[in-house]
Design an enzyme around this catalytic site. Structure first.
Site, PDB file in Angstrom:
ATOM      1  N   ASP A  42     -31.192 -53.548 -41.256  1.00 30.46           N
ATOM      2  CA  ASP A  42     -30.158 -54.348 -41.903  1.00 30.46           C
ATOM      3  C   ASP A  42     -30.100 -55.761 -41.337  1.00 30.46           C
ATOM      4  OD1 ASP A  42     -29.265 -53.011 -39.539  1.00 30.46           O
ATOM      5  OD2 ASP A  42     -27.185 -53.437 -40.042  1.00 30.46           O
ATOM      6  N   GLU A  81     -26.963 -51.318 -37.843  1.00 33.26           N
ATOM      7  CA  GLU A  81     -26.780 -51.896 -36.508  1.00 33.26           C
ATOM      8  C   GLU A  81     -25.842 -53.082 -36.522  1.00 33.26           C
ATOM      9  OE1 GLU A  81     -27.333 -54.397 -32.988  1.00 33.26           O
ATOM     10  OE2 GLU A  81     -27.641 -54.945 -35.081  1.00 33.26           O
TER      11      GLU A  81
END
Length: 401
Positions: free
Chosen positions: A82, A147
């Site tokens: 991400d 994350e």
């Protein structure tokens, strides 16, 4: 290398393809990343598994290169898929275009944070396999979701799962930060996050009066105490050139809410502080002070924590940790300037350390401006390719421990 060489380089092509996948918050779609990684696994002739430790929208992808002695604790090479949001109007290149300019700079969200590292792992392993390398320890290459939102839907539940325990991880590598100098930071620990909400109750009434014990007065007291603490930490950092931001405690006001109308004294105000506690801070004493200040302000204040954990033990960086010794021997062999630091923010490394696995944060991006989460994030093609060579040596060393 020339511009034509950059355009035709196999590893740069893979890297740019990965960068063009907009796995961007607030609503990242990870499926294109998973499909890309499946193709990479097939090309590398490595088995791949996809886990969903929290829900079906947040995968953890693991490629595995089995070692000659698979009973030994394995090495985990971790990265996250991400990336943070972009504001295209502030970019000079399309943020998911992965364009290379005439200087060799690759512009895209994720070039530094941290699609580079995940692809450098795979590029290094591709080179090692082509050279016929084999190692004692099994190597797992993980690509995780979430994350940038704290890992609550990926790494955090994954490390508590039986699937993770089956990986038998003994050591992990994760992300670091770019460095504008020749020095490369190596992160062996992280500060402890405390996000605290003061929910402040007080006397309500008409804005023309001088009412006693109002929420505003209490807020003023709390704000004064928190900012006084912050000032002490700022002075510590400024007065000691040996300290970096990870060595001190940061306190920042991030949210203030309350009020119903401009002429009404509100019955409640809320203020939030983002605190990152240095390793030398006594957490119990810090929390006790928060409650003490709330009482001194006049009471009627509830404290709530978004995150409230104790210090996670740092990774040992001496001869007691053979993985550190192997890592350091690799960087010495390569002639790299490294500096041990405490990571100023938070990464998924903390979840590994929290279950007793030593982990280091390292991104081979020196002579590079720090642009993570910034506009026009870029990484030079030569820096990327040099990082692949660096990882070949590091991976060889730690997988041979």
């Amino acid at each position: 290398m020339s511009a034509s060489d950059w355009e035709s380089n196999e590893e740069l092509q893979y890297f740019r393809e990965y960068l063009r996948i907009p796995s961007v918050h607030p609503n990242p779609n990870y499926e294109p990343c998973v499909e890309f990684l499946r193709r990479q696994a097939k090309q590398l002739e490595l088995p791949i598994k996809v886990y969903y430790p929290a829900n079906e929208h947040n995968p953890v992808v693991v490629l595995t290169w089995q070692g000659l002695e698979p009973e030994l604790p394995s090495v985990l090479l971790n990265s996250h898929m991400d990336v943070v949001p972009v504001f295209p109007e502030n970019w000079t290149h399309p943020p998911f275009g992965a364009e290379i300019d005439e200087e060799g700079r690759i512009f895209a969200r994720g070039t530094q944070d941290m699609k580079c590292v995940g692809m450098q792992y795979l590029a290094a392993i591709r080179a090692l396999k082509r050279n016929g390398a084999r190692f004692k320890r099994t190597i797992h290459i993980s690509f995780v979701a979430d994350e940038e939102m704290g890992g609550r839907l990926a790494m955090r539940p994954f490390v508590d799962s039986k699937q993770f325990r089956a990986l038998n991880v003994g050591f992990g590598l994760d992300e670091g930060i770019a460095s504008p100098t020749s020095e490369i930071p190596v992160f062996f620990a992280e500060r402890t996050v405390r996000r605290v909400f003061f929910k402040i109750g007080g006397t309500a009434g008409h804005g023309s009066l001088l009412l006693p014990n109002t929420a505003g007065e209490k807020l003023s007291y709390i704000l004064g105490k928190m900012m006084e603490f912050r000032k002490v930490q700022s002075q510590r950092l400024e007065s000691n050139p040996e300290l970096s931001i990870g060595d001190v405690t940061t306190v920042n006001l991030t949210r203030v809410e309350g009020g119903v109308q401009s002429n009404v004294v509100p019955p409640q105000l809320m203020v939030c502080f983002d605190c990152r506690l240095a390793l030398d801070i006594d957490i119990h004493e810090f929390d006790a002070n928060l409650h003490k200040w709330a009482d001194e302000a006049g009471g009627g204040i509830d404290l709530e924590y978004e995150q409230k954990r104790g210090h996670i033990p740092p990774t040992a960086t001496d001869e007691t940790n053979p993985f550190w010794v192997a890592f350091k021997e690799a960087t010495d062999h390569l002639g790299l300037e490294i500096k041990l630091q405490v990571f100023p923010g938070g990464t998924d490394s903390r979840y590994l350390r929290n279950v007793g696995i030593s982990a280091l944060g390292f991104s081979p991006m020196n002579h590079t401006p720090v642009l993570l989460h910034d506009h026009d994030e870029f990484l030079h093609a030569q820096t990327y390719l040099k990082g692949v060579q660096i990882y070949q040596k590091i991976i060889s060393n730690v997988a041979s421990v």
